[in-house]
Each structure stands twice: as C-alpha cells, then as structure tokens.
Design a protein around this motif. Structure first.
Motif, short mmCIF file in Angstrom:
data_model
loop_
_atom_site.label_atom_id
_atom_site.label_comp_id
_atom_site.label_asym_id
_atom_site.label_seq_id
_atom_site.Cartn_x
_atom_site.Cartn_y
_atom_site.Cartn_z
N CYS A 1 0.79 -1.23 0.00
CA CYS A 1 0.00 0.00 0.00
C CYS A 1 0.82 1.29 0.00
O CYS A 1 0.25 2.38 -0.13
CB CYS A 1 -0.92 0.01 1.22
N ASP A 2 2.12 1.17 0.14
CA ASP A 2 2.99 2.34 0.26
C ASP A 2 2.83 3.30 -0.91
O ASP A 2 2.72 4.51 -0.73
CB ASP A 2 4.44 1.85 0.37
N ASN B 1 -2.51 6.83 1.63
CA ASN B 1 -3.86 6.64 1.11
C ASN B 1 -4.48 5.41 1.76
O ASN B 1 -4.63 4.36 1.15
CB ASN B 1 -3.82 6.50 -0.41
N VAL B 2 -4.86 5.55 3.02
CA VAL B 2 -5.31 4.38 3.79
C VAL B 2 -6.61 3.80 3.24
O VAL B 2 -6.84 2.59 3.32
CB VAL B 2 -5.47 4.72 5.28
N GLY C 1 -1.92 1.02 8.88
CA GLY C 1 -0.60 1.54 9.21
C GLY C 1 -0.19 1.34 10.66
O GLY C 1 0.96 1.58 11.02
N GLY C 2 -1.13 0.89 11.50
CA GLY C 2 -0.80 0.73 12.91
C GLY C 2 0.18 -0.38 13.19
O GLY C 2 0.91 -0.35 14.19
N LYS D 1 -8.48 13.92 4.08
CA LYS D 1 -7.41 14.08 3.09
C LYS D 1 -6.08 13.57 3.65
O LYS D 1 -5.90 13.43 4.85
CB LYS D 1 -7.29 15.54 2.67
N PHE D 2 -5.14 13.29 2.74
CA PHE D 2 -3.83 12.78 3.10
C PHE D 2 -2.79 13.42 2.18
O PHE D 2 -3.14 13.95 1.11
CB PHE D 2 -3.79 11.25 2.96
#
Length: 559
Positions: A291-292, A304-305, A360-361, A538-539
């Motif tokens: 996902c990076d 972009n989770v 991401g945790g 947003k990110f």
C-alpha cells in the motif's frame, strides 16, 4: 486485581477571527469566585500596584516560598478563599532542567466527597516569562496521576507551553484502575468536573501570584486527556479559548463493549490467533509493500489508507507455523482489527458499535502495546486491560474475564458509565459562539482509539451547526503511519507545534490549515522529510515532481 500492565501500558497510563479578550468574556460563575479574588488582589496585593507589588515581582524562589506563608496577607487567600474549598498543601520550586524552566509549583486538593479527592498542581513561571495565559494539561488512561509531574506529558505539550501557567490534576482519584467508577462523584470529576474546578483554582492562583487575571485559557491533552478537553467544550463552553485534543478517546465504553466480545476474545482464546512482535513485523512489512505507493510515493508511509485493501492470504502458513508466515487465526485477527464492530449494546445518545482501526498501525508500537501485548499467557495489552477493568466494574466481580464476559447482561451499567464519560455531545455551538477554537489531531494508524469514531462525531457536529460554522472554529487533522503512542514510519507528531497553532488561531485568526510535520533520522534531530498535516479525510499525496523531502511537493488529497 487488574492484570499486570506492560511497560507500554504504564507509559500510556501516565502520559493518555479575533475574539475579545477572554477576561472580558468570562462570567462570574466561570471565574469561580474571582470577583472576591480580584477584590482580595486589590486589598492584599494592591492589584500589582507599585505600593504593593504582586508576589511574582520577587525572585521566583522567594515568591514561591512566600505564597503560602502565614506571615503574609496572601496566606488567608491561599488557605481559605480558593474556589471549591480548594486547599493548598505545599509549594515547591522546580529548578530548570532540559527545556523546562524554573517554576513555582503550588499543590493542593479539593475534597469532593469521601470517595473522590482531586489532587492538583499549578506551575507558575517567572513574571518575566509568563505570557499571561494558562494551559490545562489533560491526563491519560484512567488518570490517577498529575500530568505536569510526568515528563511524557511535558514533552507532549513541548517548549511552547513553558511561558504558560500549567494546570493539571489526577481527576479525582489516586489509582489508575477503574474501581472508583462506582462513585457518581468520582465519575463526574474524572469526566469533566475536575478540570473545570482546577482551572478555576489555577486561574485564581495565577491572578493572586501575578496581580492580574490570565487573558487566555487553553486545554491540551492526548487520549483520555483529549476527551477531557473535548467534553469541556460541551459541558463548560466558556472555560477555554482553545482546546487541542490529540487522539481523543471520546467513546470509551463503546470501545470496551465492542472490542471485548469480538477482537480481543478472538485474539486471546487461542495461541494460534495471537501475534508475536515477529509476526506483527512480518505483516507490517507486507502491508507497507502493498500500500505504500498508493499516495504517489514509496516512502514507507501508508498515506492513502482508504485505498489500502491488502489481505495477507499470501502469508498463510503452508506447513508448520513459524515467524515467516501467519496462521488462519492470525489473519482473522487482522481482519477483525480492520472491521467495524457492532455488539448490540446501546450507549449514550443511542450509539451502538465501534468502528475499525486505521491502516498503518502494525508499523507502529500500537499493535503490541494496545492489541496483542507482550504475552499470550499473561495478557498485558492496554486494550485488554481496559476492557477487563470495565468488565470487573460492571459485574462487581474482581475475577471477571473478557473470554466469558457478556456486555449484553450489563447494558444499564455500561450506559451509566457512557452517559457520564462520553465526549460525544454535538451541541458545542455555545463554545463556538464564545470564540472558542477546537483542533483535533490523529495518527491514522492509532490502534487504541479509532480515528473513525471521532470523525463520526464531527459529522454530527457539522449536521447540527452547519459546515460553514464548523469550519470557522474546528479542524481535525491527521498524520498517516502514526500510532497512539505517537510513533511509526510517519512524521514526528511532536514536531507539529499544535499549541502555537492554536494560539495563533485564537489571537490572530490564522486557521491551522498549513501545518507541517517533520520526520527525523532515527535517534537524531536531523530532519529527513516533511509532510503537510492534512484535514481529515485528506492525506499527503506526492505531486509527482519536486523534492520528496519537502512538504511543498505534496498536496492534501481525498483520493
């Protein structure tokens, strides 16, 4: 007895437009008897006149020692006239250390009932350093300690807080479990009254010490401390000019009721479902690889989770279980972490369920500290501890166990707690109308307090007040690949000066829309990357050109 907490759990428990001047806006009620205080300042201290200068005009050590001295007229005030029958127990001088300056600490207590005594501390800088403002610092976990005495919380608010009078309390109990929850007075103190009472005490002490009232009052807290700041906007809308709430735990009983019967029960019912640090690291590496790049740049940050849908079926063990693969039970644990939960227990304001945790945790310390802990046989994660503590309270059984506890059997007890503690009332128009500002920050990877729960709450505020009004006084900003303990592959949350941003918003009308966070080389203060701090949802998306270490090479994007 409560389960023995891990080091991470212990750390968490002990951490956690121009408006008219605040002094002109505070009503007599909010000043907690400051009318009398002001009169006393005029008589006993001359209101800071040349003939009778305030205590703070003396050298700090002398002023601090003199504050409660029976030889001075100030003593009558300090010992008998503080709001809420507060009593000063002692004063002390804390010498400068690291980034912290010399301060006079005034300590005391408010006895609310036989079940709840609030211990508090007020830190007074020198007259020359004081900026004329106060900062209440919220606690964490179940409270039970004084945040200003804890280096983690002093580090949290940062050097920008040093010119403020700092105020904090243990919220009315001296143990960090939940046994005090049987007392309604203790619950009210913990939920909202302790900060309100002690703010009035701290304001009175500052007025007496410096000979003038504070012109601004702020609150800053993390986790439960963020909740206590947020609930103050609902219960006491004239207390603060600005509230900075970091990862606020606004729905604690929803967290306990929903995580216990599903996620935690699954994890701890079988060793095959529990993940060791090696297993967590294995999954974190695979999730990041998958996902990076969804935010336009491969930088070990999952920005972009919402586009990250990785399911680790490729890691499923094909033979014997080992650290290079995941069992089916461990993959199910991961699925549950990323799933909404809906135990049919109705809590305050008709709330049912608790939302998923952000992606991401796993690359932060959160999965071990808050979900899996350091041991399967002796569970010590914070989430396990919190759910167990609540179960034992509502059952009245010190041996209650989350593997067998059924929240459906204790709905009235959970609702009582939630109606007292929840910080989810959307009616914060009075806070906005009083000129108050609200700034919420989240690490998206938080696996203790879901970012989506607070986002849901802010949606209810928007529905009640309207988008335009809400934008005039409230922001929720986030940083990807950060966890509840403020670590992770993302930028360093403490590099964002949230307190200074709040003060600029209140004093100058400069909204916190251009905040920047910095990432440092491991173990150093050398900056290696910067990212914009974007308003949720947003990110930071890489623009495709420009230096990837510079914030200007990114734009806040919703897709």
């Amino acid at each position: 007895m409560f389960p023995t907490p891990s080091r991470a759990v212990v750390a968490h428990l002990r951490r956690a437009a121009h408006a008219e001047p605040a002094a002109a806006r505070w009503p007599a009620r909010a000043l907690g008897g400051l009318g009398a205080v002001a009169a006393l300042a005029l008589t006993a201290c001359g209101g800071g006149s040349d003939a009778n200068p305030p205590l703070a005009s003396k050298p700090l050590a002398e002023a601090c020692a003199a504050y409660a001295s029976t030889a001075l007229p100030h003593a009558a005030y300090a010992s008998t006239a503080l709001p809420h029958a507060a009593k000063v127990t002692r004063t002390e001088l804390r010498k400068a250390e690291g980034t912290l300056p010399d301060v006079c600490i005034v300590r005391g207590q408010i006895v609310s009932s036989p079940e709840s005594t609030i211990h508090w501390a007020v830190e007074l800088p020198t007259l020359a350093q004081w900026n004329g403002k106060t900062l209440t610092i919220g606690g964490g976990g179940f409270d039970g300690f004084i945040p200003t005495d804890d280096p983690w919380y002093q580090h949290l608010v940062g050097p920008s807080a040093n010119p403020y009078v700092k105020i904090s309390s243990d919220s009315g109990h001296q143990i960090q479990g939940f046994a005090w929850g049987n007392s309604d007075v203790a619950l009210r103190n913990h939920a909202f009254d302790a900060n309100h009472f002690v703010l009035e005490v701290g304001t009175a002490i500052a007025t007496e010490f410096y000979g003038k009232r504070p012109v601004r009052r702020y609150h800053m807290g993390h986790s439960n401390g963020g909740r206590s700041g947020l609930i103050s906007t609902q219960k006491y809308p004239k207390d603060y000019d600005g509230v900075v709430a970091m990862e606020p735990a606004i729905a604690q009983q929803a967290h306990q009721v929903n995580l216990g019967p599903t996620v935690l029960r699954h994890i701890f019912k079988s060793r095959d479902n529990w993940m060791s640090p090696a297993k967590i690291a294995l999954y974190a590496k695979a999730e990041t690889a998958a996902c990076d790049g969804l935010d336009g740049l491969k930088d070990d940050i999952i920005g972009n989770v919402e586009a990250c849908n990785y399911v680790p079926t490729d890691l499923l063990c094909q033979g014997a279980d080992n650290d290079s693969c995941l069992t089916a039970g461990q993959i199910e644990s991961i699925r549950l972490i990323y799933s909404d939960q809906s135990t049919p227990v109705t809590l305050s304001r008709g709330a049912v369920g608790y939302p998923r945790f952000g992606r991401g945790g796993a690359s932060t310390s959160d999965w071990q500290a808050y979900m899996f802990g350091t041991s399967f046989d002796a569970p010590d994660s914070f989430n396990h501890m919190a759910v167990t503590a609540a179960a034992r309270l509502v059952e009245g059984n010190p041996d209650a166990n989350i593997l067998t506890h059924d929240p459906m059997q204790y709905q009235a007890q959970y609702r009582r707690l939630a109606e007292m503690i929840d910080g989810t009332d959307p009616d914060i128009g009075a806070f906005a109308d009083n000129g108050g500002k609200l700034l919420i920050w989240y690490g998206v990877g938080d696996t203790c307090v879901s970012v989506y729960r607070t986002a849901e709450y802010l949606d209810t505020v928007k529905q009640r007040l309207g988008a335009s009004k809400m934008q005039s006084f409230a922001r929720m900003v986030t940083s990807p690949s950060n966890g509840h303990d403020l670590d992770g592959a993302g930028t360093e949350p403490r590099s964002i000066d949230l307190l200074a941003a709040m003060d600029a918003w209140v004093e100058k009308g400069t909204a916190p829309d251009k905040l920047v966070a910095t990432k440092f080389a491991p173990g150093t203060s050398t900056p290696v990357a910067q990212r914009p701090v974007c308003e949720f949802p947003k990110f930071p998306r890489y623009n495709g050109t420009g230096d990837p270490a510079k914030a200007e090479s990114f734009s806040c994007s919703a897709t």
